[in-house]
Design a protein around this motif. Structure first.
Motif, PDB file in Angstrom:
ATOM      1  N   CYS A  34       0.815  -1.224   0.000  1.00  0.00           N
ATOM      2  CA  CYS A  34       0.000   0.000   0.000  1.00  0.00           C
ATOM      3  C   CYS A  34       0.848   1.274   0.000  1.00  0.00           C
ATOM      4  CB  CYS A  34      -0.898  -0.019   1.231  1.00  0.00           C
ATOM      5  SG  CYS A  34      -1.864   1.497   1.401  1.00  0.00           S
ATOM      6  N   GLY A  35       0.399   2.263  -0.759  1.00  0.00           N
ATOM      7  CA  GLY A  35       1.093   3.541  -0.808  1.00  0.00           C
ATOM      8  C   GLY A  35       1.095   4.255   0.536  1.00  0.00           C
ATOM      9  N   ILE A  57      10.603  -2.955  -1.010  1.00  0.00           N
ATOM     10  CA  ILE A  57      10.227  -2.607  -2.383  1.00  0.00           C
ATOM     11  C   ILE A  57       8.824  -2.023  -2.327  1.00  0.00           C
ATOM     12  CG2 ILE A  57       9.733  -3.551  -4.673  1.00  0.00           C
ATOM     13  CD1 ILE A  57      11.754  -5.769  -4.111  1.00  0.00           C
ATOM     14  N   HIS A  58       8.643  -0.864  -2.959  1.00  0.00           N
ATOM     15  CA  HIS A  58       7.347  -0.191  -2.880  1.00  0.00           C
ATOM     16  C   HIS A  58       6.394  -0.763  -3.928  1.00  0.00           C
ATOM     17  CE1 HIS A  58       9.949   2.175  -0.520  1.00  0.00           C
ATOM     18  NE2 HIS A  58      10.498   2.830  -1.528  1.00  0.00           N
ATOM     19  N   GLY A  59       5.191  -1.102  -3.486  1.00  0.00           N
ATOM     20  CA  GLY A  59       4.248  -1.803  -4.361  1.00  0.00           C
ATOM     21  C   GLY A  59       3.270  -0.889  -5.081  1.00  0.00           C
ATOM     22  N   PRO A  60       2.293  -1.491  -5.765  1.00  0.00           N
ATOM     23  CA  PRO A  60       1.384  -0.721  -6.626  1.00  0.00           C
ATOM     24  C   PRO A  60       0.118  -0.240  -5.926  1.00  0.00           C
ATOM     25  CG  PRO A  60       1.002  -3.057  -6.956  1.00  0.00           C
ATOM     26  CD  PRO A  60       2.068  -2.940  -5.872  1.00  0.00           C
ATOM     27  N   GLY A  61       0.096  -0.242  -4.581  1.00  0.00           N
ATOM     28  CA  GLY A  61      -1.160   0.008  -3.879  1.00  0.00           C
ATOM     29  C   GLY A  61      -1.499   1.468  -3.660  1.00  0.00           C
ATOM     30  N   CYS A  62      -1.354   2.267  -4.699  1.00  0.00           N
ATOM     31  CA  CYS A  62      -1.811   3.659  -4.641  1.00  0.00           C
ATOM     32  C   CYS A  62      -2.939   3.796  -5.651  1.00  0.00           C
ATOM     33  CB  CYS A  62      -0.665   4.605  -4.968  1.00  0.00           C
ATOM     34  SG  CYS A  62      -1.220   6.241  -5.480  1.00  0.00           S
ATOM     35  N   PHE A 135     -19.972  10.686 -10.129  1.00  0.00           N
ATOM     36  CA  PHE A 135     -18.935  10.530  -9.105  1.00  0.00           C
ATOM     37  C   PHE A 135     -17.819   9.654  -9.663  1.00  0.00           C
ATOM     38  CE2 PHE A 135     -16.937   8.374  -5.459  1.00  0.00           C
ATOM     39  CZ  PHE A 135     -16.447   9.497  -4.808  1.00  0.00           C
ATOM     40  N   PHE A 136     -16.574  10.095  -9.424  1.00  0.00           N
ATOM     41  CA  PHE A 136     -15.398   9.376  -9.916  1.00  0.00           C
ATOM     42  C   PHE A 136     -15.026   8.311  -8.874  1.00  0.00           C
ATOM     43  CE2 PHE A 136     -11.113  10.363 -12.239  1.00  0.00           C
ATOM     44  CZ  PHE A 136     -11.165   9.111 -12.815  1.00  0.00           C
ATOM     45  N   GLY A 137     -15.391   7.065  -9.151  1.00  0.00           N
ATOM     46  CA  GLY A 137     -15.185   5.979  -8.196  1.00  0.00           C
ATOM     47  C   GLY A 137     -13.908   5.217  -8.476  1.00  0.00           C
ATOM     48  N   VAL A 138     -12.823   5.596  -7.816  1.00  0.00           N
ATOM     49  CA  VAL A 138     -11.551   4.899  -8.011  1.00  0.00           C
ATOM     50  C   VAL A 138     -11.137   4.249  -6.691  1.00  0.00           C
ATOM     51  CG1 VAL A 138     -10.850   6.623  -9.713  1.00  0.00           C
ATOM     52  CG2 VAL A 138     -10.045   6.837  -7.380  1.00  0.00           C
ATOM     53  N   GLY A 139     -10.191   3.332  -6.794  1.00  0.00           N
ATOM     54  CA  GLY A 139      -9.608   2.792  -5.577  1.00  0.00           C
ATOM     55  C   GLY A 139      -9.714   1.287  -5.454  1.00  0.00           C
ATOM     56  N   PHE A 140      -9.190   0.810  -4.332  1.00  0.00           N
ATOM     57  CA  PHE A 140      -9.115  -0.620  -4.062  1.00  0.00           C
ATOM     58  C   PHE A 140     -10.362  -1.086  -3.297  1.00  0.00           C
ATOM     59  CE2 PHE A 140      -4.824   0.413  -5.125  1.00  0.00           C
ATOM     60  CZ  PHE A 140      -4.312  -0.737  -5.698  1.00  0.00           C
ATOM     61  N   SER A 347      -0.122  11.970  -6.291  1.00  0.00           N
ATOM     62  CA  SER A 347      -0.989  11.328  -5.315  1.00  0.00           C
ATOM     63  C   SER A 347      -0.394  11.395  -3.915  1.00  0.00           C
ATOM     64  CB  SER A 347      -1.192   9.860  -5.693  1.00  0.00           C
ATOM     65  OG  SER A 347      -1.795   9.179  -4.617  1.00  0.00           O
ATOM     66  N   SER A 348      -1.261  11.579  -2.908  1.00  0.00           N
ATOM     67  CA  SER A 348      -0.782  11.598  -1.521  1.00  0.00           C
ATOM     68  C   SER A 348      -0.273  10.231  -1.086  1.00  0.00           C
ATOM     69  CB  SER A 348      -1.898  12.060  -0.588  1.00  0.00           C
ATOM     70  OG  SER A 348      -3.003  11.184  -0.701  1.00  0.00           O
ATOM     71  N   GLU A 349      -0.533   9.185  -1.876  1.00  0.00           N
ATOM     72  CA  GLU A 349       0.013   7.856  -1.575  1.00  0.00           C
ATOM     73  C   GLU A 349       1.069   7.438  -2.591  1.00  0.00           C
ATOM     74  OE1 GLU A 349      -2.777   4.732  -0.729  1.00  0.00           O
ATOM     75  OE2 GLU A 349      -4.139   6.079   0.292  1.00  0.00           O
TER      76      GLU A 349
END
Ligand code: SF4
Length: 374
Positions: A34-35, A57-62, A135-140, A347-349
Motif C-alpha cells: 500500500c502507498g 520494495i514499494h508496491g502498486p497500492g496507490c 462521481f469518480f469511483g476509483v480505488g481498491f 498522489s498523496s500515496e
C-alpha cells in the motif's frame, strides 16, 4: 494522541529493530503493497534504519497512481460537458491526463466539485434534478463498498441523474501479476491492512502457497510496519510461507461480510488496466448488469478513448518495484509535484511524491520546488 502515539513509541520501535537485526542472516526483499505504508516508511526513515539485508520494495497500492490514463481522459471529457456536475475526491484533481487535469477543466468552466463521500455526490444529484451528476469511483477494496452503497441507494431512491465512473481494482490479482513477472524480486509481502479489514484474509493462503511467499497483513503506523517486517523476516529465515495477521485490532479473518455482500450485489469482477503496468486479468470491478444504467462510461458514450503514456515517465517500473522513484531520470528535474509527469508524483500515496516530500531527492531542488505541495 491515543491510538497514534502508542504505535509510534520510539522505545518499542528500537526493540523491534533490534529483533529484526538479531533475526536476519541474509538478504531479503519485502514489498509493502500500500502507498500509505510507503509514506510511513519513507517519512520515518524505516527503510534506512533497517539492517542492510532487508530491502523494502514499494508496491502498486496507490489507487490514484494506478487509475489508467484513458479513464482520466474519460473523466476529463465528461467533466467538461455543460450538463454535468463532476464530483471527485480531491486527490484526483491534479492527476495528469493526456493534455490537462480536472483543475484545468474547472478553470475552463467545468463544474468539478470536491466531495468527501460519494453520498455527498448523491445529495448533489437530488438537489440538481436537471443536471447529470457523476462521481469518480476509483480505488481498491477499501473505497469500493461505499461507492457500491451509493449506487445501491441511487437505484433504491429512483435517482436517475446520478452515475459512477468506475475504476476499482483488487489487490490479490496484482500480487499474482507481480509474482509471475520475470523480473520479480519480491520474497514476502506486507499486505494492506485496510483492504483486509473489508475482504478478510481468505484470498491470500492460496497465493502464499502457490508462490511460496509469506504474506503478513500489516497496518500503517511505524510500529505496525516494523511488526509486519519482523514477522515476515522471521518466516523467511525459517523457510515458512504462511498468511499472518499483524493487524488484529482492525482485521478479522472473515473481513466485513456486509461490505462484501454490497460489493457482490453492485459490482462484478472484470479485467482492469493499471496505469503504467497494463491489463491484469480479473483485477477490477465494474457495475453489474443490474446497475449498468448507472455506469457513466455507457451513459456518456466515452468508450472509444485511447491514450499513450508519456515516454519519460517510468511510473510503471516504480509501481512494480523495479526501480526506486529517484532512479527515474525525470525525478525532481522535469517531474516535480508542481510539474508532474505521472500520477505517482501527485498522489498523496504515490511513491514518487513520498520520495520528493521526504527529501530522498538524488538531485538538488530549485528554490521554487523546495516546499513540497503534496
Ligand atoms: S518521477 Fe515522475 S516521471 Fe519519474 S516515474 Fe515518478 S511520476 Fe513518472
Amino acid at each position: 494522541m491515543k491510538y497514534i502515539d502508542e504505535f509510534q513509541n520510539p522505545e518499542l520501535a528500537r526493540r523491534l529493530f533490534d529483533e529484526i537485526r538479531a533475526t536476519v542472516t541474509r538478504p531479503w526483499a519485502l514489498m509493502e503493497v500500500c502507498g500509505g505504508q510507503t509514506h510511513t516508511i519513507i517519512r520515518h526513515g524505516i527503510d534506512q534504519l533497517l539492517p542492510d539485508e532487508v530491502e523494502l520494495i514499494h508496491g502498486p497500492g496507490c489507487p490514484v497512481c494506478v487509475t489508467p490514463l484513458e479513464v482520466i481522459d474519460k473523466a476529463l471529457e465528461i467533466a467538461a460537458r455543460p450538463d454535468v456536475i463532476f464530483c471527485s475526491f480531491g486527490d484526483m484533481l491534479r492527476v495528469p491526463g493526456s493534455d490537462r487535469d480536472l483543475f484545468q477543466v474547472r478553470g475552463e468552466g467545468g463544474d468539478v466539485r470536491v466531495v468527501y463521500s460519494p453520498l455527498d455526490a448523491l445529495k448533489i444529484a437530488r438537489q440538481n434534478p436537471d443536471r447529470e451528476v457523476v462521481f469518480f469511483g476509483v480505488g481498491f477494496e477499501t473505497t469500493a463498498p461505499p461507492n457500491a452503497m451509493t449506487v445501491y441507494q441511487a437505484r433504491k431512491l429512483g435517482i436517475r441523474n446520478f452515475s459512477l465512473l468506475v475504476s476499482h481494482v483488487r489487490v490479490p490479482p496484482a500480487i499474482e501479476a507481480i509474482m509471475t513477472s520475470p523480473s520479480c524480486r519480491v520474497q514476502a509481502f506486507l499486505a494492506a491492512g485496510h483492504v483486509c479489514s473489508v475482504m478478510g484474509m481468505g484470498e491470500y493462503p492460496e497465493l502464499a502457497e502457490r508462490f511460496k511467499v509469506p504474506i503478513v497483513v500489516t497496518g500503517f503506523e511505524p510500529l505496525d510496519i516494523l511488526e509486519g517486517i519482523r514477522r515476515a523476516v522471521g518466516q523467511l529465515e525459517r523457510g515458512e510461507h504462511t498468511v499472518d495477521n499483524a493487524y488484529p485490532r482492525a482485521v478479522r479473518p472473515e473481513g466485513n461480510p456486509a461490505a462484501q455482500a454490497m460489493l457482490a450485489d453492485v459490482f462484478e469482477v472484470t479485467d482492469r488496466s493499471w496505469r503504467g503496468i497494463g491489463t491484469i486479468p480479473a483485477s477490477g470491478w465494474r457495475l453489474s448488469e443490474r446497475y449498468r444504467d448507472y455506469d457513466a462510461e455507457h451513459r456518456f458514450a466515452v468508450d472509444g478513448i485511447t491514450t499513450c503514456e508519456p515516454a519519460a515517465c517510468r511510473s510503471g517500473e516504480v509501481l512494480q518495484g523495479l526501480i526506486k522513484p529517484n532512479e527515474c531520470p525525470s525525478f525532481g528535474t522535469t517531474c516535480t509535484p508542481r510539474t508532474p509527469l505521472g500520477a505517482t508524483m501527485v498522489s498523496s500515496e504515490g511513491a514518487c511524491a513520498a520520495y520528493y516530500l521526504y527529501r530522498r531527492l538524488g538531485v538538488t531542488p530549485t528554490p521554487l520546488e523546495a516546499s513540497p505541495v503534496v
